[in-house]
Design a protein around this motif. Structure first.
Motif, PDB file in Angstrom:
ATOM      1  N   LEU A   1       0.833  -1.191   0.000  1.00 24.55           N
ATOM      2  CA  LEU A   1       0.000   0.000   0.000  1.00 24.55           C
ATOM      3  C   LEU A   1       0.874   1.250   0.000  1.00 24.55           C
ATOM      4  O   LEU A   1       1.888   1.308   0.706  1.00 24.55           O
ATOM      5  N   ASN A   2       0.486   2.234  -0.799  1.00 24.88           N
ATOM      6  CA  ASN A   2       1.159   3.523  -0.735  1.00 24.88           C
ATOM      7  C   ASN A   2       0.938   4.133   0.648  1.00 24.88           C
ATOM      8  O   ASN A   2      -0.144   4.011   1.229  1.00 24.88           O
ATOM      9  N   HIS A   3       1.961   4.779   1.170  1.00 25.29           N
ATOM     10  CA  HIS A   3       1.844   5.305   2.523  1.00 25.29           C
ATOM     11  C   HIS A   3       2.758   6.506   2.711  1.00 25.29           C
ATOM     12  O   HIS A   3       3.641   6.770   1.897  1.00 25.29           O
ATOM     13  N   ARG A   4       2.528   7.193   3.818  1.00 26.00           N
ATOM     14  CA  ARG A   4       3.399   8.295   4.231  1.00 26.00           C
ATOM     15  C   ARG A   4       3.721   8.116   5.699  1.00 26.00           C
ATOM     16  O   ARG A   4       2.817   7.933   6.519  1.00 26.00           O
ATOM     17  N   ALA A   5       4.992   8.157   6.043  1.00 25.43           N
ATOM     18  CA  ALA A   5       5.436   8.002   7.428  1.00 25.43           C
ATOM     19  C   ALA A   5       5.934   9.337   7.949  1.00 25.43           C
ATOM     20  O   ALA A   5       6.654  10.061   7.255  1.00 25.43           O
ATOM     21  N   GLU A   6       5.537   9.661   9.183  1.00 26.85           N
ATOM     22  CA  GLU A   6       5.926  10.917   9.823  1.00 26.85           C
ATOM     23  C   GLU A   6       6.257  10.650  11.278  1.00 26.85           C
ATOM     24  O   GLU A   6       5.683   9.750  11.890  1.00 26.85           O
ATOM     25  N   GLY A   7       7.167  11.442  11.827  1.00 26.67           N
ATOM     26  CA  GLY A   7       7.504  11.306  13.235  1.00 26.67           C
ATOM     27  C   GLY A   7       8.756  10.468  13.449  1.00 26.67           C
ATOM     28  O   GLY A   7       9.265   9.815  12.529  1.00 26.67           O
TER      29      GLY A   7
END
Length: 375
Positions: free
Chosen positions: A6-12
């Motif tokens: 799955l396309n995703h965005r990680a932050e933190g």
């Protein structure tokens, strides 16, 4: 991005506790744009796109897909990122994925928040009909009515409507197949992780009753209803959603709320929460998280000592409304009227006689009220 994940965005921070965020049908991870950055201060936030939505490949699911299939894709993403156990929050279909994970993979989910969702989306027929419509005519017609399904009149988020219009029709229809088959009502009692339900009071797609049904069936679950919110609450009322999620997922905020109630009493905290609005939500969260969750929980000083310091500081700055509240708190923390008087006498020397005079008047009124209230 590979076509197998799955396309995703990680932050933190990578070392922070993981928190996965799931989207609603027809949206992308942009649904979380006003919430995820704030959560990423204390969490490793990973928000993902449904197959055929945003940047995820359409071929990740096909006709006859189930919510269990989507949950499997989320687990594959978590595995690829080296995440073993995670908190999870999801909206609508994303919330259904969270429920599926909690019943089928309880070892992977540490805490769960289900937002504007359901354990059963009103039966198979409406979703089978929508899937057939999309396979026949595409998404342009549904995209035109997205605002009416998602928001209260006059509100819109153009980026999300665009995401709806640009989603892959076959993948969208397969997600409808998953919603048609979804029903975990009989398994809600199996959920043992801390669970929060968030309902939008103006949500016509999954009205608050759907969330109440889950809250009543999941042991120990909590329910929050957001005034003015419709189906996509994180986009329409982000501050209120953020406050609810922080309180649920953050230990400091949860402990802070507990201590705040212990020191100030349930009636005061209940009144403060009842008066909370989207405008004041972040300030209330700040108080719970930092003042009560970090300062008042520090064991270096006792609560008695903290009460004496607080009384002195409030007198010094002339905050007599707050002083009245903390005179009551001091009594709850074990100070006697004589000890409170001694503290105020000390302030006469270091804060000034006029300030102490006003403080004595405030404290005398509060102590007299407590005597009248005592049985």
């Amino acid at each position: 991005m590979t076509d197998t994940l799955l396309n995703h965005r990680a932050e933190g921070p990578a070392s922070a506790p993981p928190l996965l965020l799931g989207p609603s049908l027809g949206t992308s991870y942009a649904l979380w744009d006003k919430v995820a950055p704030e959560l990423s201060g204390a969490h490793r936030v990973v928000r993902w796109d449904l197959p055929g939505h945003g940047g995820s490949a359409a071929g990740l699911i096909g006709p006859g897909a189930t919510v269990g299939d989507l949950a499997g894709l989320v687990l594959a993403l978590a595995d690829a990122l080296g995440i073993e156990r995670f908190g999870y929050a999801g909206v609508s279909l994303g919330g259904a994925v969270g429920l599926q994970l909690a019943v089928d993979h309880p070892d992977r989910v540490s805490s769960l928040a289900v937002i504007c969702s359901s354990a059963h989306f009103d039966g198979a027929k409406p979703w089978e009909e929508r899937a057939a419509l999309v396979r026949r005519e595409g998404l342009s017609g549904l995209a035109q009515s997205a605002d009416a399904r998602w928001f209260t009149p006059g509100f819109t988020v153009p980026e999300l409507v665009r995401d709806h219009r640009e989603a892959d029709p076959e993948a969208y229809a397969a997600c409808c197949d998953a919603l048609a088959a979804f029903d975990v009502r009989g398994r809600l009692g199996e959920i043992r992780v801390p669970t929060l339900l968030v309902a939008g009071r103006e949500d016509t797609a999954t009205p608050p009753g759907h969330l109440r049904q889950i809250a009543d069936a999941v042991p120990g679950a909590a329910l929050v209803e957001i005034p003015g919110a419709s189906h996509l609450a994180p986009a329409q009322c982000p501050e209120a959603v953020l406050t609810a999620l922080r309180t649920h997922f953050d230990g400091a905020a949860r402990r802070g709320t507990e201590v705040r109630r212990e020191v100030l009493g349930d009636p005061h905290v209940d009144r403060a929460q009842a008066r909370q609005t989207p405008f004041t939500a972040r300030f209330q969260d700040f108080i719970s998280r930092y003042a009560w969750g970090e300062i008042w929980t520090d064991p270096t000083l006792t609560r008695r000592e903290r009460s004496m310091i607080t009384l002195t500081a409030l007198v010094a700055h002339g905050h007599y409304d707050e002083l009245a509240m903390h005179v009551r708190a001091a009594r709850r923390n074990g100070l006697t009227p004589e000890e409170i008087g001694a503290v105020l006498l000390q302030t006469a020397v270091y804060c000034g006689v006029p300030a102490a005079n006003s403080a004595f008047a405030t404290a005398q009124r509060v102590l007299a009220e407590e005597d009248e209230e005592a049985p």
